[in-house]
Design a protein around this motif. Structure first.
Motif, PDB file in Angstrom:
ATOM      1  N   PRO A 164       0.807  -1.228   0.000  1.00 23.60           N
ATOM      2  CA  PRO A 164       0.000   0.000   0.000  1.00 23.60           C
ATOM      3  C   PRO A 164       0.838   1.275   0.000  1.00 23.60           C
ATOM      4  O   PRO A 164       0.365   2.325  -0.446  1.00 23.60           O
ATOM      5  CB  PRO A 164      -0.816  -0.126   1.293  1.00 23.60           C
ATOM      6  N   LEU A 165       2.090   1.182   0.489  1.00 25.55           N
ATOM      7  CA  LEU A 165       2.954   2.360   0.457  1.00 25.55           C
ATOM      8  C   LEU A 165       3.205   2.824  -0.973  1.00 25.55           C
ATOM      9  O   LEU A 165       3.400   4.014  -1.228  1.00 25.55           O
ATOM     10  CB  LEU A 165       4.295   2.056   1.138  1.00 25.55           C
ATOM     11  N   GLY A 166       3.217   1.871  -1.908  1.00 22.43           N
ATOM     12  CA  GLY A 166       3.415   2.235  -3.305  1.00 22.43           C
ATOM     13  C   GLY A 166       2.318   3.150  -3.815  1.00 22.43           C
ATOM     14  O   GLY A 166       2.549   4.006  -4.676  1.00 22.43           O
ATOM     15  N   ALA A 228      10.520  10.803   3.094  1.00 18.51           N
ATOM     16  CA  ALA A 228       9.942   9.940   4.128  1.00 18.51           C
ATOM     17  C   ALA A 228       9.410   8.648   3.519  1.00 18.51           C
ATOM     18  O   ALA A 228       9.595   7.555   4.080  1.00 18.51           O
ATOM     19  CB  ALA A 228       8.826  10.681   4.861  1.00 18.51           C
ATOM     20  N   LEU A 229       8.759   8.764   2.363  1.00  9.76           N
ATOM     21  CA  LEU A 229       8.228   7.578   1.700  1.00  9.76           C
ATOM     22  C   LEU A 229       9.355   6.667   1.228  1.00  9.76           C
ATOM     23  O   LEU A 229       9.304   5.443   1.419  1.00  9.76           O
ATOM     24  CB  LEU A 229       7.351   7.992   0.513  1.00  9.76           C
ATOM     25  N   LEU A 230      10.389   7.248   0.634  1.00 11.47           N
ATOM     26  CA  LEU A 230      11.513   6.443   0.154  1.00 11.47           C
ATOM     27  C   LEU A 230      12.234   5.769   1.320  1.00 11.47           C
ATOM     28  O   LEU A 230      12.653   4.609   1.221  1.00 11.47           O
ATOM     29  CB  LEU A 230      12.478   7.334  -0.637  1.00 11.47           C
ATOM     30  N   ASN A 231      12.354   6.480   2.439  1.00 11.83           N
ATOM     31  CA  ASN A 231      12.955   5.887   3.636  1.00 11.83           C
ATOM     32  C   ASN A 231      12.122   4.719   4.153  1.00 11.83           C
ATOM     33  O   ASN A 231      12.663   3.695   4.583  1.00 11.83           O
ATOM     34  CB  ASN A 231      13.097   6.944   4.733  1.00 11.83           C
ATOM     35  N   ALA A 232      10.806   4.874   4.114  1.00 12.73           N
ATOM     36  CA  ALA A 232       9.926   3.810   4.599  1.00 12.73           C
ATOM     37  C   ALA A 232      10.047   2.566   3.723  1.00 12.73           C
ATOM     38  O   ALA A 232      10.168   1.438   4.222  1.00 12.73           O
ATOM     39  CB  ALA A 232       8.482   4.300   4.629  1.00 12.73           C
ATOM     40  N   LEU A 233      10.023   2.761   2.411  1.00 11.10           N
ATOM     41  CA  LEU A 233      10.119   1.636   1.485  1.00 11.10           C
ATOM     42  C   LEU A 233      11.444   0.896   1.642  1.00 11.10           C
ATOM     43  O   LEU A 233      11.486  -0.334   1.781  1.00 11.10           O
ATOM     44  CB  LEU A 233       9.956   2.126   0.045  1.00 11.10           C
ATOM     45  N   HIS A 234      12.535   1.647   1.616  1.00 10.01           N
ATOM     46  CA  HIS A 234      13.846   1.005   1.701  1.00 10.01           C
ATOM     47  C   HIS A 234      14.155   0.521   3.117  1.00 10.01           C
ATOM     48  O   HIS A 234      14.893  -0.457   3.289  1.00 10.01           O
ATOM     49  CB  HIS A 234      14.932   1.958   1.210  1.00 10.01           C
ATOM     50  N   GLY A 235      13.603   1.189   4.112  1.00  9.63           N
ATOM     51  CA  GLY A 235      13.799   0.719   5.483  1.00  9.63           C
ATOM     52  C   GLY A 235      13.187  -0.653   5.684  1.00  9.63           C
ATOM     53  O   GLY A 235      13.787  -1.543   6.303  1.00  9.63           O
ATOM     54  N   ASP A 515       7.221  -3.602  -6.528  1.00 14.48           N
ATOM     55  CA  ASP A 515       7.490  -4.900  -7.149  1.00 14.48           C
ATOM     56  C   ASP A 515       8.857  -4.954  -7.819  1.00 14.48           C
ATOM     57  O   ASP A 515       9.235  -5.983  -8.380  1.00 14.48           O
ATOM     58  CB  ASP A 515       6.405  -5.245  -8.175  1.00 14.48           C
ATOM     59  N   GLN A 516       9.600  -3.848  -7.780  1.00 13.20           N
ATOM     60  CA  GLN A 516      10.920  -3.801  -8.399  1.00 13.20           C
ATOM     61  C   GLN A 516      11.889  -3.067  -7.480  1.00 13.20           C
ATOM     62  O   GLN A 516      11.509  -2.136  -6.768  1.00 13.20           O
ATOM     63  CB  GLN A 516      10.868  -3.073  -9.744  1.00 13.20           C
ATOM     64  N   LEU A 517      13.146  -3.474  -7.522  1.00 18.99           N
ATOM     65  CA  LEU A 517      14.194  -2.827  -6.742  1.00 18.99           C
ATOM     66  C   LEU A 517      15.356  -2.496  -7.668  1.00 18.99           C
ATOM     67  O   LEU A 517      15.767  -3.331  -8.479  1.00 18.99           O
ATOM     68  CB  LEU A 517      14.668  -3.760  -5.618  1.00 18.99           C
ATOM     69  N   ILE A 518      15.870  -1.279  -7.547  1.00 13.93           N
ATOM     70  CA  ILE A 518      16.968  -0.790  -8.397  1.00 13.93           C
ATOM     71  C   ILE A 518      16.574  -0.986  -9.868  1.00 13.93           C
ATOM     72  O   ILE A 518      17.288  -1.591 -10.668  1.00 13.93           O
ATOM     73  CB  ILE A 518      18.315  -1.481  -8.067  1.00 13.93           C
ATOM     74  N   TYR A 519      15.415  -0.440 -10.202  1.00 13.24           N
ATOM     75  CA  TYR A 519      14.870  -0.575 -11.550  1.00 13.24           C
ATOM     76  C   TYR A 519      15.366   0.582 -12.408  1.00 13.24           C
ATOM     77  O   TYR A 519      14.659   1.549 -12.648  1.00 13.24           O
ATOM     78  CB  TYR A 519      13.346  -0.605 -11.493  1.00 13.24           C
ATOM     79  N   ASN A 520      16.615   0.489 -12.834  1.00  9.28           N
ATOM     80  CA  ASN A 520      17.213   1.524 -13.667  1.00  9.28           C
ATOM     81  C   ASN A 520      18.213   0.911 -14.650  1.00  9.28           C
ATOM     82  O   ASN A 520      18.091   1.095 -15.853  1.00  9.28           O
ATOM     83  CB  ASN A 520      17.880   2.608 -12.802  1.00  9.28           C
TER      84      ASN A 520
END
Length: 602
Positions: A164-166, A228-235, A515-520
């Motif tokens: 849901p954070l997404g 804050a959102l990026l910290n939450a996701l990666h945390g 659903d993806q990590l380091i998508y670059n």
């Protein structure tokens, strides 16, 4: 303003009548209900699952995944078409809960499948034979390092909190709402979707500059929220990875089915030629009267000689005609596929303030049909974008007869057909160029693509890796995020640009995908593989199309390394292969520099 442009462009809108129609429609609810029944059946299975019951149990799971993935794609499409559709997040939460139950119910099944000896005849029985590659790949998934109870807890937490954070990113994007003046002195309302379209190459430089200023002001004012959102996701990710004893990059590489050796070789090959790659940026600055390219000019279309007004818009019919003509030269089936997509109304390219930014392809596995989403603005950039997304759709189309599990290709290979389409279109337009100005225009496109795929995507990767490293020690502030972006930017672009894209980390959707990590870096892989395909197109003649479709059909059952070894006959962990793929882009940079370095003698 949007309605006026749409009347000129005449871009298509999609239909969902041949899919699920809408949330709550009979077909939608029937598929949702059937998925629930399949999950119930798996949950009711006796544990441990008997050896002879494994094919039937895997069939239940296979059908459930096919249905749930289709429903998820449908919700993604609805949310993209109308970002204000409040029913989508609630329904996505409902689906997340069901898929979490599915994964928990499948734990005993996959535990039993892992115990089957390699020479057991049951492995040759469908659906086990269909799942052979996936089962081998899944056995190395980072979550297999966790205990069963940890995986159970993690699955529930992901469904209720992480995924849901997404959706929160979409909520934050609703805050993008400002006015920007165009070259005619008119005020245009800029929302998230239009912002992305403008910075991707709107021909109006005044509008680009003002939108860039508005972007920095809008995201700068709300940077703490995005941080804050990026910290939450990666945390959350780091806590889970720590429990499993794995590193973020290894998780991403496994997800993208690529070895670290191949990634390092690709990166090393680019850095070996970084000065030439930077020239793809440097050579364009003088055309805007600058010594270093402005950030808002990075994706600018080619300026027209002797003209200060905005170039005319390209109606959708004309733009898609260019795409069809180019791809039809590769094989008639590729043009016929686009006709079918249009006839069946599987493309949505009309402009709307309600749409989310960006473009994507999706597909409904239950019905074996794709969809393409974008915001077509009538520029050559969005013509190429149509080709890009249709490349994704074609990729799926040529393998739709395979078992669903064998059509799930990683993002590294997902980007191959899409960037190949772009390369074909650019080459087609360059070949058809009837004047020096047209040659200039297409080489300009090559400069944009070269810089974007060989530097911008790598900047995004280095930023994300740096953010993850610092997040492991604590919360990363918005100010620090800007500093990390500037450092990564300078490492790749050097002094070729006037400053950095400070808030790229805030407005880029890819950073907020759950659903993806380091998508670059997958885009860079796809771009370079597409250059390898262009070489094959030039050398294989009539044998190219069967070679190409065979490669695409293998992408759901092989790794990147395996594809390179089998279809290109090369070593993916050696820089030589990647340097061969770099040859054409670097040659284009040198040609532009030799023929068009001086704007006054163009």
């Amino acid at each position: 303003m949007t309605s006026d442009i749409n009347s000129v462009l005449q871009a298509p809108s999609w239909t969902m009548d041949d899919a699920y129609v809408d949330i709550g429609a009979p077909r939608y609810e029937a598929s949702f209900r059937r998925t629930g029944e399949l999950v119930d059946a798996l949950e009711a299975s006796k544990s441990p699952i008997a050896h002879d019951a494994l094919p039937a149990a895997l069939s239940l799971y296979d059908e459930a995944v096919t249905l749930s993935s289709s429903l998820g794609s449908f919700l993604k499409c609805l949310g993209a078409k109308d970002s204000g559709n409040d029913a989508v997040p609630a329904e996505q939460s409902r689906l997340n809960a069901l898929t979490a139950r599915l994964e928990r119910a499948a734990e005993p099944l996959f535990a039993a499948l892992e115990e089957i000896p390699a020479d057991d005849p049951i492995r040759a029985v469908p659906p086990l034979s269909d799942w052979a590659f996936e089962l081998e790949d899944a056995s190395r998934h980072w979550k297999r390092r966790l205990s069963a109870s940890d995986r159970d807890w993690l699955g529930a937490f992901e469904a209720e909190v992480f995924k849901p954070l997404g959706e929160t990113f979409k909520t934050l994007q609703k805050g993008v709402d400002f006015e920007a003046e165009n070259a005619h002195g008119e005020k245009e309302r800029i929302r998230a979707a239009k912002l992305v379209s403008v910075i991707k190459g709107a021909p109006d430089r005044t509008l680009r500059a003002n939108v860039n200023a508005g972007l920095n002001a809008s995201y700068g004012a709300r940077a703490d929220l995005y941080a804050a959102l990026l910290n939450a996701l990666h945390g959350f990710r780091l806590a889970a990875f720590g429990r499993a004893g794995v590193e973020p990059l290894s998780v991403s590489l496994h997800q993208n089915r690529m070895s670290e050796g191949a990634l390092r070789a690709m990166r090393g090959a680019i850095l070996k030629h970084i000065d030439t790659v930077r020239d793809a940026v440097r050579v364009r600055a003088p055309y805007f009267g600058d010594t270093r390219l402005k950030i808002y000019d990075l994706m600018a279309p080619a300026p027209e000689r002797g003209k200060t007004e905005v170039p005319p818009l390209i109606p959708y019919a004309e733009g898609i005609g260019i795409v069809k003509s180019a791809l039809g030269n590769v094989h008639p089936d590729m043009a016929a596929f686009i006709d079918m997509m249009l006839e069946r109304r599987w493309i949505d390219a009309v402009l709307s303030d309600a749409k989310v930014g960006g473009a994507f392809y999706s597909r409904f596995n239950e019905f074996k049909c794709p969809r393409v989403f974008s915001s077509y603005t009538g520029t050559i950039t969005t013509v190429l974008q149509q080709g890009h997304e249709l490349g994704h759709a074609f990729h799926y189309w040529v393998m739709r007869d395979l078992p669903t599990v064998q059509t799930e290709f990683p993002m590294t290979l997902t980007e191959t057909a899409s960037t190949f389409n772009e390369a074909v279109i650019r080459a087609h337009l360059l070949e058809k160029a009837a004047s020096r100005d047209e040659v200039f225009g297409m080489l300009w496109q090559e400069m944009r693509s070269c810089a974007n795929f060989l530097m911008n995507t790598m900047v995004r990767m280095d930023f994300e890796l740096a953010f993850l490293k610092e997040r492991a020690s604590g919360v990363v502030s918005a100010r620090r995020s800007v500093e990390l972006m500037r450092r990564a930017w300078t490492d790749w672009y050097g002094d070729s640009t006037d400053g950095a894209d400070d808030y790229l980390w805030a407005y880029k959707l890819h950073y907020y995908k759950t659903d993806q990590l380091i998508y670059n870096y997958p885009y860079t892989v796809g771009y370079l593989l597409s250059q390898g395909l262009m070489h094959a197109l030039a050398t294989k003649g009539k044998d190219f199309y069967p070679f190409y479709t065979a490669l695409l059909r293998d992408t759901g059952r092989m790794t990147v390394d395996g594809i390179i070894e089998k279809h290109f006959g090369a070593d993916p962990a050696g820089e030589a292969f990647w340097e061969d793929c770099l040859a054409a882009p670097l040659a284009a940079v040198r040609r532009f520099k030799a023929e068009f370095s001086d704007p006054n003698v163009r």
